[in-house]
Write a protein that holds these residues in place. Structure first.
Motif, PDB file in Angstrom:
ATOM      1  N   ALA A  64       0.826  -1.291   0.143  1.00 20.84           N
ATOM      2  CA  ALA A  64       0.010  -0.009  -0.040  1.00 20.84           C
ATOM      3  C   ALA A  64       0.732   1.340  -0.192  1.00 20.84           C
ATOM      4  CB  ALA A  64      -0.876  -0.004   1.141  1.00 20.84           C
ATOM      5  N   PHE A  65       0.596   2.326  -0.777  1.00 19.19           N
ATOM      6  CA  PHE A  65       0.971   3.614  -0.772  1.00 19.19           C
ATOM      7  C   PHE A  65       0.208   4.594  -0.526  1.00 19.19           C
ATOM      8  CE2 PHE A  65       2.959   0.110  -3.520  1.00 19.19           C
ATOM      9  CZ  PHE A  65       4.267   0.150  -3.057  1.00 19.19           C
ATOM     10  N   ILE A  66       0.457   5.624   0.057  1.00 24.91           N
ATOM     11  CA  ILE A  66      -0.284   6.905   0.345  1.00 24.91           C
ATOM     12  C   ILE A  66       0.305   8.248  -0.073  1.00 24.91           C
ATOM     13  CG2 ILE A  66       0.351   6.999   2.719  1.00 24.91           C
ATOM     14  CD1 ILE A  66      -3.192   7.498   1.713  1.00 24.91           C
ATOM     15  N   GLY A  67      -0.600   8.982  -0.467  1.00 21.48           N
ATOM     16  CA  GLY A  67       0.070  10.447  -0.809  1.00 21.48           C
ATOM     17  C   GLY A  67      -0.796  11.406  -1.461  1.00 21.48           C
ATOM     18  N   ARG A  68      -0.475  12.125  -2.446  1.00 18.39           N
ATOM     19  CA  ARG A  68      -1.555  13.223  -2.964  1.00 18.39           C
ATOM     20  C   ARG A  68      -0.915  13.369  -4.448  1.00 18.39           C
ATOM     21  NH1 ARG A  68       0.550  18.371  -3.045  1.00 18.39           N
ATOM     22  NH2 ARG A  68       2.318  18.640  -2.075  1.00 18.39           N
ATOM     23  N   TYR A  69      -2.020  13.931  -5.149  1.00 15.96           N
ATOM     24  CA  TYR A  69      -1.485  14.562  -6.399  1.00 15.96           C
ATOM     25  C   TYR A  69      -0.759  15.791  -6.191  1.00 15.96           C
ATOM     26  CZ  TYR A  69      -4.514  10.959  -8.902  1.00 15.96           C
ATOM     27  OH  TYR A  69      -5.074   9.896  -9.174  1.00 15.96           O
ATOM     28  N   VAL A  70      -0.020  16.021  -7.490  1.00 13.31           N
ATOM     29  CA  VAL A  70       0.707  17.245  -7.351  1.00 13.31           C
ATOM     30  C   VAL A  70       0.668  17.741  -8.644  1.00 13.31           C
ATOM     31  CG1 VAL A  70       2.318  16.669  -5.299  1.00 13.31           C
ATOM     32  CG2 VAL A  70       3.047  15.848  -7.721  1.00 13.31           C
ATOM     33  N   GLU A  71       0.986  19.101  -8.883  1.00 12.53           N
ATOM     34  CA  GLU A  71       1.357  19.469 -10.054  1.00 12.53           C
ATOM     35  C   GLU A  71       2.655  19.853 -10.366  1.00 12.53           C
ATOM     36  OE1 GLU A  71      -1.233  20.677 -11.800  1.00 12.53           O
ATOM     37  OE2 GLU A  71      -2.797  20.430 -10.697  1.00 12.53           O
ATOM     38  N   TRP A  72       3.003  19.804 -11.907  1.00  7.34           N
ATOM     39  CA  TRP A  72       4.391  19.617 -12.271  1.00  7.34           C
ATOM     40  C   TRP A  72       5.250  20.966 -11.457  1.00  7.34           C
ATOM     41  CZ3 TRP A  72       8.144  17.074 -14.177  1.00  7.34           C
ATOM     42  CH2 TRP A  72       9.362  17.718 -14.723  1.00  7.34           C
ATOM     43  N   ASP A  73       4.658  22.016 -11.253  1.00  9.53           N
ATOM     44  CA  ASP A  73       5.579  23.409 -10.929  1.00  9.53           C
ATOM     45  C   ASP A  73       5.715  23.118  -9.395  1.00  9.53           C
ATOM     46  OD1 ASP A  73       5.458  24.554 -13.319  1.00  9.53           O
ATOM     47  OD2 ASP A  73       3.731  25.855 -12.778  1.00  9.53           O
ATOM     48  N   GLU A  74       4.721  22.120  -8.573  1.00  8.17           N
ATOM     49  CA  GLU A  74       5.042  22.121  -7.245  1.00  8.17           C
ATOM     50  C   GLU A  74       6.507  21.271  -6.790  1.00  8.17           C
ATOM     51  OE1 GLU A  74       1.898  20.961  -4.286  1.00  8.17           O
ATOM     52  OE2 GLU A  74       0.658  20.625  -6.447  1.00  8.17           O
TER      53      GLU A  74
END
Length: 219
Positions: free
Chosen positions: A196-206
């Motif tokens: 299992a892996f947990i995180g979030r979506y990010v934008e390229w500039d981030e």
């Protein structure tokens, strides 16, 4: 970051391990796959050359996520019925590691997590399967997320270093989950072992990337 260098057992070319968690690497010269065992490495096969795609990321790309620097150390290319995606292996400056999943211009940073006591894998007729279905909500690392898709996928190639042995053409089940405010999780079933892996979506500039591939008309 302490980089360890080994000689490829097949061709003698240098193979580097940046992360202490990495146990598997692909030789950039002869495409041999090697496993690190204590002070030595052992060749276990070969992988096909990965074809070029339009990803700006590459092994050696550096950047930051939430203020912590990272280096891209490896990649696993995955394929399923409707396309492909990349799993980029990250080594953070604090010594921890994680992943940056990339598909169709979307990016999700995630780290390994424990499934705790949840029984998400069933074993019937000698086969293992994820007991999940689209639309189902489950708690991962005390965050509620909803299953958005479940697919059968295969690893079609690797490069650089990875934290576990990933054989080419090895198939697995992958479930993607989404939560509020860009929350993201992935649960994978390899043979009978669930990850299992947990995180979030990010934008390229981030991610403040540097040393990335650039294409005409992009960015």
């Amino acid at each position: 970051m302490t980089m360890r260098q080994y000689a490829c057992p097949s061709c003698g070319a240098p193979i580097y391990f940046r992360s202490v968690q990495s146990v598997f690497a692909t030789c950039g010269y002869c495409r041999s796959t090697v496993v690190r065992r204590d002070v030595d490495v052992e060749a276990i096969g070969k992988v096909a050359q990965l074809t070029e795609d339009m990803s700006p990321l590459q092994v050696g790309t550096v950047g930051q996520i939430d203020g912590c620097g990272f280096t891209v150390c490896g990649r696993a290319r995955m394929a399923w019925d409707d396309g492909t995606w990349n799993e980029w292996y990250l080594l953070f400056d604090d010594g921890s590691d994680g992943w940056l999943a990339e598909a169709q211009g979307f990016y999700a940073v995630n780290v390994a997590t424990d499934l705790a006591s949840q029984s998400l894998v069933s074993h019937k007729s000698g086969r293992s399967k994820l007991d999940l279905s689209p639309g189902q909500s489950i708690s991962v690392s005390n965050r509620w997320l909803t299953v958005v898709d479940i697919k059968r996928a295969v690893c079609v190639g690797t490069e650089g270093e990875l934290p576990r042995v990933t054989q080419s053409n090895s198939s697995f089940t992958s479930a993607d989950l989404m939560g509020k405010d860009g929350g993201y999780a992935c649960i994978e079933l390899h043979n009978s072992q669930a990850y299992a892996f947990i995180g979030r979506y990010v934008e390229w500039d981030e991610i403040k990337a540097a040393n990335y591939r650039q294409f005409e008309g992009w960015l």
